[in-house]
Design an enzyme around this catalytic site. Structure first.
Site, PDB file in Angstrom:
ATOM      1  N   GLU A 138      58.962   8.482 -50.947  1.00  0.00           N
ATOM      2  CA  GLU A 138      58.386   7.224 -50.469  1.00  0.00           C
ATOM      3  C   GLU A 138      59.178   6.120 -51.141  1.00  0.00           C
ATOM      4  OE1 GLU A 138      57.036   3.932 -51.106  1.00  0.00           O
ATOM      5  OE2 GLU A 138      55.227   4.747 -52.027  1.00  0.00           O
ATOM      6  N   CYS A 150      55.002  -1.288 -53.535  1.00  0.00           N
ATOM      7  CA  CYS A 150      55.789  -0.856 -52.386  1.00  0.00           C
ATOM      8  C   CYS A 150      55.200  -1.388 -51.084  1.00  0.00           C
ATOM      9  CB  CYS A 150      55.876   0.667 -52.327  1.00  0.00           C
ATOM     10  SG  CYS A 150      54.287   1.500 -52.258  1.00  0.00           S
TER      11      CYS A 150
END
Length: 496
Positions: A238, A274
């Protein structure tokens, strides 16, 4: 031997050192995980739930110690870190409950002219986990990747993060003791430290999958190592990119509220999420509203590491060179790893593939791009990199433009947030925390939510096997008490 050294981001002063693992130590830790793999995989999901609950209880009991230790190494603040410990322990209990519920195994049995065909998901084996700098608990040693892999029946070897090495070690010590105390084998959880140890871990023949949360550079490096193995293994990275937010024309009626929410979201945690919204597409005048909101908020960001601080400074310069104009700069002068919160604006025609404005700057940095025509703005959405999430800000349920904006942005992201911001990621059955390339290396997977377990499993079908040869999930007496599909009919056992 070299070591990872922790630093106080507020002052830049050095803290505790954690020695790097030698190649022999990496071999020893992975061998222990390999030796434990069959026992972990063969343990009933309900028993794995008990292991994870024991770890969660032990970590909850240590919240004071953990929050204090992590704050020294991350400067994320006591309140934030206490909440994140709760998130971590909630993840452990949640993923354990997903395993105990049993549907993740997709146990399926069919009677055919060729005899019984029975299929089930089986654990891959030892998993390597690389946690994130920005979430020492939620995405750290005992965060979502470790929790979901353990729940799925895989031993885990974690690489300690150099941004919070002492926190990593203490998390491992507490969790490992609790897991083993609850009946798990010694090799259920291991820890190594150091860049070289991480590379050896990915290349070790007994590691069967890798989970990573962090930068695109780091994720791609691990993916290359895994691809270079004699037996290639999956890397679930990720990596994140620029998460867009699109304001509809009629939402200008509440642009001040939108601007305040945007500033709060892109500066949250000093912008080190993120899921930070990094690009706002809004009607003409939006940048003035966001500038006013950022000036009023006056954040004072502190970066997790010196490297992140320098990368932010360089990234802002690159955005300016790519056509961005700095509108507001706040903070960045308090010493240590402090850095400014920066708002830029850029013209719509700068949003073309390859422009630096479409790439993430990690930290409290955001770009506002104004439009005069919504169709023109939506045409530029297609130029955006695949990302984890997007926000669509509307005037309400009856906003006439909302349906086509949502339809356009959902093609480029893994999660669409309507009239909200993406920086909160709930740990639920329905959650998806992933997105199109390059935000994740495997776009069909998620690192948060019940489907996170599927990353560490693979299907195996058995044909013509006697009951004694089948794994517990497929046997006629259903000893794990699982929901199963039998000859096309879902059979859910009565509660016991």
């Amino acid at each position: 031997m070299s070591a990872d050294t922790g630093f106080d981001p507020r002052t830049g002063s050095s803290l505790q050192e954690v020695a790097h693992s030698s190649s022999d130590e990496v071999d020893r830790v992975v061998a222990a995980a390999r030796d434990a793999a069959d026992a972990v995989a063969g343990t009933a999901p309900g028993d794995r739930l008990r292991w994870l609950e024991a770890a969660a209880d032990a970590l909850d009991a240590a919240v004071d110690e953990l929050a204090e230790l992590a704050d020294r190494e991350t400067a994320l603040g006591d309140e934030r870190l206490r909440g994140e410990v709760g998130r971590m322990t909630g993840e452990l209990r949640f993923y354990g409950s997903v395993a105990a519920e049993g549907s993740y195994l997709d146990a399926t049995l069919d009677t055919t002219p060729m005899g019984l065909i029975a299929r089930v998901e089986v654990p891959l084996g030892p998993v390597a986990v690389f946690g994130a700098s920005n979430f020492p608990f939620g995405f750290g040693v005992m965060g979502t990747d470790t929790a979901s892999a353990l729940a799925a029946g895989c031993p885990v070897v974690v690489k300690a993060h150099p941004a919070h090495p002492a926190t990593s070690v203490r998390l491992f010590e507490i969790a490992h003791g609790a897991l083993v105390g609850a009946g798990a084998p010694e090799g259920v959880l291991g820890l190594v430290a150091g860049f070289a140890a991480g590379s050896l871990l990915v290349q070790h023949p007994d590691i069967r999958a890798v989970a990573f949360t962090g930068s695109q550079r780091g994720g791609m490096a691990l993916r290359a190592l895994a691809q270079d193995r004699a037996e290639v293994i999956p890397v679930y990275a990720e990596m994140g990119t620029v998460n867009p937010a699109v304001v509809t024309p009629s939402a200008t009626s509440r642009i001040e509220d939108v601007a305040t929410g945007f500033v709060g979201s892109f500066t949250l945690g000093s912008g080190q999420f993120c899921t930070k919204p990094g690009l706002l597409l809004g009607p003409r005048g939006s940048s003035d509203a966001v500038a006013a909101a950022l000036t009023a908020a006056a954040p004072q960001p502190v970066m997790l590491t010196e490297t992140i601080k320098h990368s932010l400074d360089a990234g802002v310069e690159e955005l300016v060179a790519a056509g961005g104009e700095v509108v507001v700069r706040s903070g960045g002068d308090s010493g240590g790893w402090s850095a400014p919160a920066v708002l830029l604006r850029a013209p719509l025609d700068a949003l073309v593939p390859g422009n630096r404005l479409l790439e993430e700057v990690f930290g409290a940095v955001a770009v506002v791009v104004e439009y005069d025509d919504l169709d023109d703005a939506l045409a530029h959405v297609d130029a955006l990199q695949g990302s984890l999430a997007a926000s669509v800000l509307t005037s309400g349920p009856d906003d006439p433009d909302a349906p086509r904006v949502v339809d356009r942005v959902r093609r480029r992201v893994g999660r669409v947030v309507v009239d909200g911001w993406p920086t909160g990621v709930a740990v639920t059955w329905a959650q998806h925390h992933g997105g199109p390339w390059p935000s994740t290396s495997e776009p069909r997977t998620t690192s948060v939510g019940s489907a996170a377990l599927s990353r560490f499993l693979r299907p195996v079908a058995f044909q013509g096997a006697s009951d004694a040869l089948l794994p517990p999930a497929l046997r006629s007496d259903n000893p794990w008490h699982l929901p199963r599909r039998v000859d096309g009919v879902l059979v859910v056992p009565d509660p016991t």
